[in-house]
Design a protein around this motif. Structure first.
Motif, PDB file in Angstrom:
ATOM      1  N   UNK A  33      54.267  26.893  39.165  1.00 19.28           N
ATOM      2  CA  UNK A  33      54.305  27.266  37.737  1.00 19.28           C
ATOM      3  C   UNK A  33      54.449  26.074  36.797  1.00 19.28           C
ATOM      4  N   UNK A  34      55.009  24.965  37.307  1.00 22.72           N
ATOM      5  CA  UNK A  34      55.212  23.805  36.450  1.00 22.72           C
ATOM      6  C   UNK A  34      54.094  22.775  36.576  1.00 22.72           C
ATOM      7  N   UNK A  35      53.545  22.618  37.785  1.00 24.93           N
ATOM      8  CA  UNK A  35      52.578  21.546  37.996  1.00 24.93           C
ATOM      9  C   UNK A  35      51.289  22.029  38.664  1.00 24.93           C
ATOM     10  N   UNK A  36      51.083  23.357  38.767  1.00 20.96           N
ATOM     11  CA  UNK A  36      49.857  23.871  39.357  1.00 20.96           C
ATOM     12  C   UNK A  36      48.654  23.648  38.452  1.00 20.96           C
ATOM     13  N   UNK A  37      47.502  24.097  38.929  1.00 20.63           N
ATOM     14  CA  UNK A  37      46.267  23.864  38.178  1.00 20.63           C
ATOM     15  C   UNK A  37      46.310  24.543  36.818  1.00 20.63           C
ATOM     16  N   UNK A  38      46.771  25.805  36.785  1.00 18.25           N
ATOM     17  CA  UNK A  38      46.812  26.509  35.512  1.00 18.25           C
ATOM     18  C   UNK A  38      47.785  25.844  34.557  1.00 18.25           C
ATOM     19  N   UNK A  39      48.940  25.390  35.074  1.00 17.24           N
ATOM     20  CA  UNK A  39      49.914  24.709  34.217  1.00 17.24           C
ATOM     21  C   UNK A  39      49.342  23.399  33.670  1.00 17.24           C
ATOM     22  N   UNK A  40      48.595  22.677  34.486  1.00 24.14           N
ATOM     23  CA  UNK A  40      48.016  21.412  34.016  1.00 24.14           C
ATOM     24  C   UNK A  40      46.963  21.659  32.937  1.00 24.14           C
ATOM     25  N   UNK A  41      46.157  22.723  33.128  1.00 18.02           N
ATOM     26  CA  UNK A  41      45.131  23.028  32.122  1.00 18.02           C
ATOM     27  C   UNK A  41      45.777  23.445  30.804  1.00 18.02           C
ATOM     28  N   UNK A  42      46.831  24.230  30.890  1.00 18.36           N
ATOM     29  CA  UNK A  42      47.531  24.620  29.659  1.00 18.36           C
ATOM     30  C   UNK A  42      48.185  23.419  28.997  1.00 18.36           C
ATOM     31  N   UNK A  43      48.717  22.510  29.808  1.00 15.71           N
ATOM     32  CA  UNK A  43      49.308  21.282  29.272  1.00 15.71           C
ATOM     33  C   UNK A  43      48.243  20.476  28.525  1.00 15.71           C
ATOM     34  N   UNK A  44      47.069  20.369  29.122  1.00 20.70           N
ATOM     35  CA  UNK A  44      45.968  19.665  28.449  1.00 20.70           C
ATOM     36  C   UNK A  44      45.601  20.351  27.137  1.00 20.70           C
ATOM     37  N   UNK A  45      45.606  21.676  27.151  1.00 22.52           N
ATOM     38  CA  UNK A  45      45.315  22.433  25.930  1.00 22.52           C
ATOM     39  C   UNK A  45      46.330  22.111  24.842  1.00 22.52           C
ATOM     40  N   UNK A  46      47.588  21.968  25.208  1.00 21.06           N
ATOM     41  CA  UNK A  46      48.623  21.608  24.241  1.00 21.06           C
ATOM     42  C   UNK A  46      48.449  20.177  23.741  1.00 21.06           C
ATOM     43  N   UNK A  47      48.071  19.273  24.631  1.00 21.20           N
ATOM     44  CA  UNK A  47      47.827  17.893  24.216  1.00 21.20           C
ATOM     45  C   UNK A  47      46.679  17.838  23.200  1.00 21.20           C
ATOM     46  N   UNK A  48      45.636  18.646  23.427  1.00 17.67           N
ATOM     47  CA  UNK A  48      44.536  18.707  22.455  1.00 17.67           C
ATOM     48  C   UNK A  48      45.045  19.223  21.111  1.00 17.67           C
ATOM     49  N   UNK A  49      45.944  20.228  21.157  1.00 13.80           N
ATOM     50  CA  UNK A  49      46.531  20.701  19.911  1.00 13.80           C
ATOM     51  C   UNK A  49      47.306  19.606  19.185  1.00 13.80           C
ATOM     52  N   UNK A  50      48.040  18.784  19.944  1.00 16.45           N
ATOM     53  CA  UNK A  50      48.746  17.673  19.321  1.00 16.45           C
ATOM     54  C   UNK A  50      47.791  16.659  18.711  1.00 16.45           C
ATOM     55  N   UNK A  51      46.671  16.404  19.388  1.00 15.26           N
ATOM     56  CA  UNK A  51      45.683  15.474  18.834  1.00 15.26           C
ATOM     57  C   UNK A  51      45.065  16.033  17.549  1.00 15.26           C
ATOM     58  N   UNK A  52      44.805  17.342  17.530  1.00 12.26           N
ATOM     59  CA  UNK A  52      44.255  17.954  16.320  1.00 12.26           C
ATOM     60  C   UNK A  52      45.260  17.929  15.170  1.00 12.26           C
TER      61      UNK A  52
END
Length: 417
Positions: free
Chosen positions: A3-22
């Motif tokens: 739940x913390x470091x799986x594939x889905x968690x990493x993709x959601x983390x990337x989605x949040x990083x994109x939000x921070x960049x925006x």
């Protein structure tokens, strides 16, 4: 750890990083404005200035998200990275209503707000955790004036706990990112999902598609069904008198040739509309009309007495086409149930406001066998009449069978049906 470091968690983390960049353009613009309103020699290092700029940047982002193209971009990113449950669909297309734009603005603001927080934690906390974990193993780092650590940090039990503290910081950051990603995934169907207006528009599109399919199905049923009935009857009659009446056989073969040629042309027209994948308009639905009625009656396979009152040339094209199909289906029923020797009486009357079609035929002595999958002809006639705002009735009348249809001649909005 999944739940913390799986594939889905990493993709959601990337989605949040994109939000921070925006968020950064809004944040920098707000920081400049705040710096002018509250002069500070170092606004970029002032925590109060940064928090104020962050609070001001979110409304600015919400305003830009009110634009219609914001929803498709947000939906595409959410579908690719957010892991939205498949049973909760997201909306397609730009936001066309006020409610959809407000929901999109809420999603965009939430995405950028959480993304900004998670991005800040991702940039600052791992270096801090690494430094804390390295302190027990580096005396020079503990004695560094830059860090300014108190002497209590040299105690052995504190140094033993520092690696675990650094690891706890990293886990806390991962927990924050996982929680924020799960929150976005849970709110995506609500904020980016179809609004009631979107669902209504989708239902209307499905209804329009079904109407077009039913319309084309009626065209195929009436055209091909009539042709097959006529050809079957004429071929059977020709076979029975093949040796005794060659002239009749030639006439039957000529009628079969004319019927099949006309039907192939109509079939090509309908199949062309099906292949195009577009809804046919009134100009595209080119089919035989009342001006082709003589050819239909000549080769229909039953003796027909036709009486026309009024000028059929004044009948609108859409009404004329539907009237032709109604007559064609009526003749097919008479041919199918009564055979080729059954006389049919057809009356077409053009009045000031409507076109009346009446077809009388005698009932067969015994009921005809029901064809598997048949029985759609009369329903198709009724549908044709209703689509034009008229009505059609069929049933026993004076010892025979009568088909009567009344079609209004007004064409307001009907040419497009």
């Amino acid at each position: 750890m999944r739940p913390l470091f799986g594939r889905r968690a990493r993709r959601r983390w990337l989605h949040l990083i994109i939000g921070g960049a925006l968020l950064m353009p809004y944040f920098l613009a707000a920081l400049v404005v705040v710096g002018r309103l509250r002069p500070d020699p170092a606004p970029f290092s002032s925590v109060s200035h940064q928090l104020t700029a962050f609070a001001c940047a979110l409304p600015m982002a919400a305003v830009t998200a009110l634009l219609a193209p914001a929803r498709p971009l947000s939906v595409a990113a959410a579908r690719a990275l957010c892991g939205v449950p498949g049973d909760r669909p997201l909306a397609d297309g730009p936001a066309g209503t006020r409610q959809a734009r407000v929901r999109t603005a809420g999603w965009y603001t939430l995405h950028l707000g959480l993304g900004g927080v998670v991005s800040a934690l991702t940039l600052t906390m791992p270096p801090l955790a690494g430094t804390i974990m390295a302190l027990p193993f580096s005396r020079s780092l503990r004695e560094s004036r830059t860090l300014g650590l108190p002497e209590v940090m040299d105690r052995p039990w504190i140094l033993a706990l520092l690696p675990f503290a650094g690891l706890a910081i990293l886990v806390a950051v991962a927990c924050c990112a996982a929680w924020a990603g799960a929150l976005l995934a849970g709110r995506a169907p609500v904020l980016l999902g179809p609004t009631p207006q979107d669902r209504l528009a989708a239902a209307e599109r499905r209804a329009a598609d079904l109407a077009v399919r039913n319309r084309l199905a009626r065209e195929l049923h009436d055209s091909v069904g009539h042709a097959l009935s006529a050809v079957t009857l004429q071929a059977g009659a020709a076979r029975r008198v093949l040796d005794s009446d060659p002239e009749f056989v030639r006439e039957a073969l000529a009628a079969i040739e004319e019927t099949t040629r006309r039907t192939v042309g109509e079939l090509d027209s309908v199949l062309g509309l099906l292949r195009s994948g577009e809804e046919p308009g009134a100009s595209e639905m080119t089919g035989p009309a009342l001006d082709a009625l003589d050819g239909l009656l000549k080769h229909c396979g039953v003796p027909v007495s036709c009486a026309v009152r009024g000028d059929t040339g004044t009948v609108p094209a859409a009404v004329s086409r539907e009237a032709y199909r109604i007559v064609q289906e009526g003749l097919s029923n008479a041919l199918r149930h009564g055979g080729g020797g059954v006389p049919v009486e057809l009356r077409i009357t053009v009045r000031a406001a409507e076109l009346a079609v009446t077809l009388d035929s005698p009932l067969p002595e015994r009921a005809a066998a029901v064809r598997p999958g048949g029985g759609r002809g009369l329903r198709g006639i009724a549908e044709r009449a209703v689509l034009l705002g008229g009505r059609a009735e069929a049933g026993p009348h004076d010892g025979g069978w009568r088909l009567a249809a009344r079609l209004p001649l007004r064409t307001d909005g009907q040419e497009s049906r």
